[in-house]
Design an enzyme around this catalytic site. Sequence first.
Site, PDB file in Angstrom:
ATOM      1  N   CYS A   2       0.847  -1.191   0.000  1.00 13.27           N
ATOM      2  CA  CYS A   2       0.000   0.000   0.000  1.00 13.27           C
ATOM      3  C   CYS A   2       0.883   1.242   0.000  1.00 13.27           C
ATOM      4  O   CYS A   2       2.087   1.156   0.226  1.00 13.27           O
ATOM      5  CB  CYS A   2      -0.883   0.010   1.227  1.00 13.27           C
ATOM      6  SG  CYS A   2      -1.740  -1.544   1.495  1.00 13.27           S
ATOM      7  N   ARG A  27       1.546   2.376  -8.159  1.00 16.00           N
ATOM      8  CA  ARG A  27       1.723   1.100  -7.466  1.00 16.00           C
ATOM      9  C   ARG A  27       0.474   0.230  -7.535  1.00 16.00           C
ATOM     10  O   ARG A  27       0.532  -0.955  -7.206  1.00 16.00           O
ATOM     11  CB  ARG A  27       2.021   1.354  -5.987  1.00 16.00           C
ATOM     12  CG  ARG A  27       3.271   2.120  -5.728  1.00 16.00           C
ATOM     13  CD  ARG A  27       3.233   2.684  -4.338  1.00 16.00           C
ATOM     14  NE  ARG A  27       3.005   1.673  -3.328  1.00 16.00           N
ATOM     15  CZ  ARG A  27       3.940   1.069  -2.637  1.00 16.00           C
ATOM     16  NH1 ARG A  27       5.192   1.380  -2.841  1.00 16.00           N
ATOM     17  NH2 ARG A  27       3.656   0.156  -1.739  1.00 16.00           N
ATOM     18  N   TRP A  74      -4.037  -1.562  -0.886  1.00 14.12           N
ATOM     19  CA  TRP A  74      -4.120  -2.773  -1.708  1.00 14.12           C
ATOM     20  C   TRP A  74      -4.585  -3.843  -0.732  1.00 14.12           C
ATOM     21  O   TRP A  74      -3.837  -4.264   0.152  1.00 14.12           O
ATOM     22  CB  TRP A  74      -2.735  -3.064  -2.279  1.00 14.12           C
ATOM     23  CG  TRP A  74      -2.612  -4.373  -2.959  1.00 14.12           C
ATOM     24  CD1 TRP A  74      -2.137  -5.536  -2.423  1.00 14.12           C
ATOM     25  CD2 TRP A  74      -2.959  -4.684  -4.306  1.00 14.12           C
ATOM     26  NE1 TRP A  74      -2.172  -6.534  -3.349  1.00 14.12           N
ATOM     27  CE2 TRP A  74      -2.664  -6.048  -4.511  1.00 14.12           C
ATOM     28  CE3 TRP A  74      -3.489  -3.936  -5.364  1.00 14.12           C
ATOM     29  CZ2 TRP A  74      -2.884  -6.684  -5.732  1.00 14.12           C
ATOM     30  CZ3 TRP A  74      -3.707  -4.576  -6.573  1.00 14.12           C
ATOM     31  CH2 TRP A  74      -3.400  -5.927  -6.751  1.00 14.12           C
ATOM     32  N   ASN A 100       0.952  -0.406   6.434  1.00 11.80           N
ATOM     33  CA  ASN A 100       1.342  -1.307   5.346  1.00 11.80           C
ATOM     34  C   ASN A 100       1.847  -2.581   5.994  1.00 11.80           C
ATOM     35  O   ASN A 100       2.567  -2.517   6.992  1.00 11.80           O
ATOM     36  CB  ASN A 100       2.498  -0.724   4.525  1.00 11.80           C
ATOM     37  CG  ASN A 100       2.017   0.321   3.557  1.00 11.80           C
ATOM     38  OD1 ASN A 100       0.833   0.649   3.521  1.00 11.80           O
ATOM     39  ND2 ASN A 100       2.937   0.862   2.778  1.00 11.80           N
ATOM     40  N   GLY A 101       1.533  -3.732   5.400  1.00  8.98           N
ATOM     41  CA  GLY A 101       2.026  -4.997   5.938  1.00  8.98           C
ATOM     42  C   GLY A 101       0.886  -5.875   6.404  1.00  8.98           C
ATOM     43  O   GLY A 101      -0.276  -5.664   6.040  1.00  8.98           O
ATOM     44  N   GLU A 484       7.667 -22.124 -18.104  1.00  7.35           N
ATOM     45  CA  GLU A 484       7.544 -20.728 -17.661  1.00  7.35           C
ATOM     46  C   GLU A 484       8.707 -19.885 -18.199  1.00  7.35           C
ATOM     47  O   GLU A 484       8.517 -18.742 -18.630  1.00  7.35           O
ATOM     48  CB  GLU A 484       7.479 -20.679 -16.124  1.00  7.35           C
ATOM     49  CG  GLU A 484       7.448 -19.296 -15.505  1.00  7.35           C
ATOM     50  CD  GLU A 484       6.301 -18.409 -15.972  1.00  7.35           C
ATOM     51  OE1 GLU A 484       5.389 -18.885 -16.652  1.00  7.35           O
ATOM     52  OE2 GLU A 484       6.358 -17.193 -15.674  1.00  7.35           O
ATOM     53  N   LYS A 488       8.157 -16.653 -20.537  1.00 12.64           N
ATOM     54  CA  LYS A 488       8.679 -15.320 -20.178  1.00 12.64           C
ATOM     55  C   LYS A 488       9.493 -14.753 -21.328  1.00 12.64           C
ATOM     56  O   LYS A 488       9.358 -13.606 -21.708  1.00 12.64           O
ATOM     57  CB  LYS A 488       9.547 -15.481 -18.941  1.00 12.64           C
ATOM     58  CG  LYS A 488       9.418 -14.677 -17.746  1.00 12.64           C
ATOM     59  CD  LYS A 488       8.163 -14.344 -17.058  1.00 12.64           C
ATOM     60  CE  LYS A 488       6.849 -14.583 -17.675  1.00 12.64           C
ATOM     61  NZ  LYS A 488       5.739 -14.787 -16.800  1.00 12.64           N
ATOM     62  N   GLU A 491       7.308 -13.883 -24.522  1.00 13.30           N
ATOM     63  CA  GLU A 491       6.331 -12.795 -24.423  1.00 13.30           C
ATOM     64  C   GLU A 491       6.975 -11.415 -24.362  1.00 13.30           C
ATOM     65  O   GLU A 491       6.372 -10.441 -24.783  1.00 13.30           O
ATOM     66  CB  GLU A 491       5.359 -13.000 -23.259  1.00 13.30           C
ATOM     67  CG  GLU A 491       5.940 -12.853 -21.889  1.00 13.30           C
ATOM     68  CD  GLU A 491       4.918 -13.116 -20.784  1.00 13.30           C
ATOM     69  OE1 GLU A 491       3.742 -12.796 -20.972  1.00 13.30           O
ATOM     70  OE2 GLU A 491       5.325 -13.635 -19.739  1.00 13.30           O
ATOM     71  N   HIS A 507      11.581 -37.196 -29.038  1.00  9.56           N
ATOM     72  CA  HIS A 507      10.417 -37.615 -29.816  1.00  9.56           C
ATOM     73  C   HIS A 507       9.986 -36.556 -30.818  1.00  9.56           C
ATOM     74  O   HIS A 507       8.874 -36.619 -31.345  1.00  9.56           O
ATOM     75  CB  HIS A 507       9.263 -37.964 -28.861  1.00  9.56           C
ATOM     76  CG  HIS A 507       9.609 -39.093 -27.939  1.00  9.56           C
ATOM     77  ND1 HIS A 507       9.761 -40.393 -28.371  1.00  9.56           N
ATOM     78  CD2 HIS A 507       9.903 -39.105 -26.623  1.00  9.56           C
ATOM     79  CE1 HIS A 507      10.102 -41.163 -27.348  1.00  9.56           C
ATOM     80  NE2 HIS A 507      10.208 -40.395 -26.272  1.00  9.56           N
ATOM     81  N   LYS A 606      -2.503  -7.124 -18.898  1.00 10.64           N
ATOM     82  CA  LYS A 606      -2.267  -7.656 -17.547  1.00 10.64           C
ATOM     83  C   LYS A 606      -3.441  -8.496 -17.077  1.00 10.64           C
ATOM     84  O   LYS A 606      -3.298  -9.416 -16.284  1.00 10.64           O
ATOM     85  CB  LYS A 606      -2.031  -6.472 -16.602  1.00 10.64           C
ATOM     86  CG  LYS A 606      -1.566  -6.858 -15.225  1.00 10.64           C
ATOM     87  CD  LYS A 606      -0.117  -7.293 -15.225  1.00 10.64           C
ATOM     88  CE  LYS A 606       0.277  -8.026 -13.980  1.00 10.64           C
ATOM     89  NZ  LYS A 606       1.408  -8.946 -14.190  1.00 10.64           N
TER      90      LYS A 606
HETATM   91  C1  F6R Z   1       2.529 -14.312 -18.507  1.00 13.59           C
HETATM   92  C2  F6R Z   1       1.243 -13.828 -18.063  1.00 13.59           C
HETATM   93  C3  F6R Z   1       0.019 -14.498 -18.560  1.00 13.59           C
HETATM   94  C4  F6R Z   1      -0.933 -14.741 -17.394  1.00 13.59           C
HETATM   95  C5  F6R Z   1      -2.266 -15.274 -17.911  1.00 13.59           C
HETATM   96  C6  F6R Z   1      -3.192 -15.613 -16.759  1.00 13.59           C
HETATM   97  O1  F6R Z   1       3.562 -13.544 -17.974  1.00 13.59           O
HETATM   98  O2  F6R Z   1       1.174 -12.904 -17.291  1.00 13.59           O
HETATM   99  O3  F6R Z   1       0.319 -15.705 -19.188  1.00 13.59           O
HETATM  100  O4  F6R Z   1      -0.338 -15.638 -16.519  1.00 13.59           O
HETATM  101  O5  F6R Z   1      -2.876 -14.328 -18.734  1.00 13.59           O
HETATM  102  O6  F6R Z   1      -3.411 -14.512 -15.940  1.00 13.59           O
HETATM  103  P1  F6R Z   1      -4.045 -14.675 -14.521  1.00 13.59           P
HETATM  104  O7  F6R Z   1      -3.040 -15.306 -13.626  1.00 13.59           O
HETATM  105  O8  F6R Z   1      -4.421 -13.296 -14.101  1.00 13.59           O
HETATM  106  O9  F6R Z   1      -5.233 -15.574 -14.693  1.00 13.59           O
END
Ligand code: F6R
Length: 611
Positions: A2, A27, A74, A100-101, A484, A488, A491, A507, A606
Amino acid sequence: MCGIVGYVGADQALPLLVEGMERLEYRGYDSAGVAIIENGKIATARKAGRLDALIDEVERRDLPGTIGIGHTRWATHGGPTDENAHPHVDCSGTIALVHNGIIENHDVLRARLSREGHRFASATDTEVAAHLIESIIHERSCSLREAVLEAVDVLEGAFALVCISSDEPDRIVVARQEPPIIVGAADGIGLVASDIPALLKHTRDVIPLDNRQVAEVLRGAVTVFDFEGNEVEPPVVHVEWDMEAAEKGGYEDFMLKEIFEQPEVVRNTLRGRVDLGGRVRLDEVHWDDETLQGITKVVVVACGTSFHAGMAAKHSIEHYTRIPVELDLASEFRYRDPVLDETCLVIGIAQSGETADTLAAIRYAKEMGASVVAITNVVGSSITRDADAVLFTHAGPEIGVAATKTFLAQLVALNLFALYLGQQRLSMEPQKVAETLAAMEALPDQVEEVLLLEDEVRRAAKRYADARDFIFIGRGVGTAVALEGALKLKEISYIHAEGYPAGELKHGAIALLEPGVPVVAVMTGAKLYDKMLANVEEVRARGAEVILVAPRGDERARALADQLLEVPSTKPLLSPILDTIPLQLLAYFITKEKGLPPDKPRNLAKSVTVE
Ligand code: F6R
């Protein structure tokens, strides 16, 4: 997490507090509020939603006064509502505070203070601190500072507390146990903030409080004490950053900042969930043991990075509980006519809590009679309303589009949940639960050690930034890390990357290998180690470049690697929590080498709220 601001001076506090809170908007937050003292009385204004809602509210009301505190929240305990927004006040309305915390013993304190006659007006952990300080002042007739110094011995967990009292309208009292808080003084004013951007307009000379310190902030003066009440001489730090750098905490990008926040994120997600007897305590999960015993199948549904967290969790849940686990991409789940009934437990994972496919999947599961637990980072998000129980990750707002710290927090939360199931169903020896929890508690420091690889990864990124393709391989839980790592990289750097179970390489995908293709191999847990070494030999034989994420000090790995990234050892099922970090850094630094913006990759959002 927060945002906090505080001001005491000669000017009207309200516009300065709002301005400071605007500086902290980047933030992320879900509610906001202020408290201001005027004529011996505290007035508060608190609003759920954007800061604009609070601004509308304070424009309607007159809130004069030259001392006040403000907060952007938050949510962690209690949803994002007006009542749960900070500041919180005591029964008499004399003390207001922001926090905060996470106060771990809030439930015990709430029960005690309620018995003593205190009335609570919110569902937050924070409010107990206001009533606790009130009760101390009442009992001892002491000052606000003395009461805060006594309260910090009673409060457990993490807190940056910022308090004002209408009985002492010339000072702000601040306490820090873990979450950062900064104080400062300039000509006739005293300032407090959780982050530097909120202070920059007033001063560049700041005092970041140390852990276990209390400060008294007056007009033009700050005095700092340790928790024992001894006055200390704090160092003053001169800040050179411009506003943008300050928002990113001095890091070049939010993604890098968030990667470096991970030790704290792991600590916060564990906080309050491990009791002294070495047992998992999940207050949020309220199914009785009989229901937990009756579970015949677990189904994990998620998308993207969250799916990879689920992939690692399948291993933990099956190992600790012996319950079979199915793993589904949420976008596929309800279209395959899955077999579900009331004995199934569905785990929906979504950092945003808003992913349309994951929401649809858990709604479908509920219609079929299954119980649903959600793992999310956002209190008050849609998934929290649809699930029967919610386990929050405490990663704080994530601004970089690529999920990093929320992924680590998911891994921690899912491992805790798997242990909890094993503990409650008695499929795990108490000793084994305690041992695994001890290993988890060592993780925050180990994450810090892994972050020391920064320079090495930066060098590797330089070396491989021009590659056209990347292959990531792993086995067992290492497969989830490999997938993963590939996600990363693709993307944010737009390099084609494939994540593969190492045993599957021969395979098909091995045909892609030729001299110079970088292959990242995640060398996980003991029982698969030799098999991974054999797979890496296959890769080397095709002339590929081998980047190994391997346990520290292993000579066999060293002999095979073109680039070795060594991580500390932990229990095999926990290893993704450490092994993922070098891959996050690799994706980040390659993206920087290519001159691309890691925080805002093209075509991505996001929160994916469409199917
Ligand atoms: C990758 C990424 C996306 C999300 C996906 C699911 O870095 O951010 O692959 O993981 O869109 O998002 P959430 O977790 O919000 O369901």
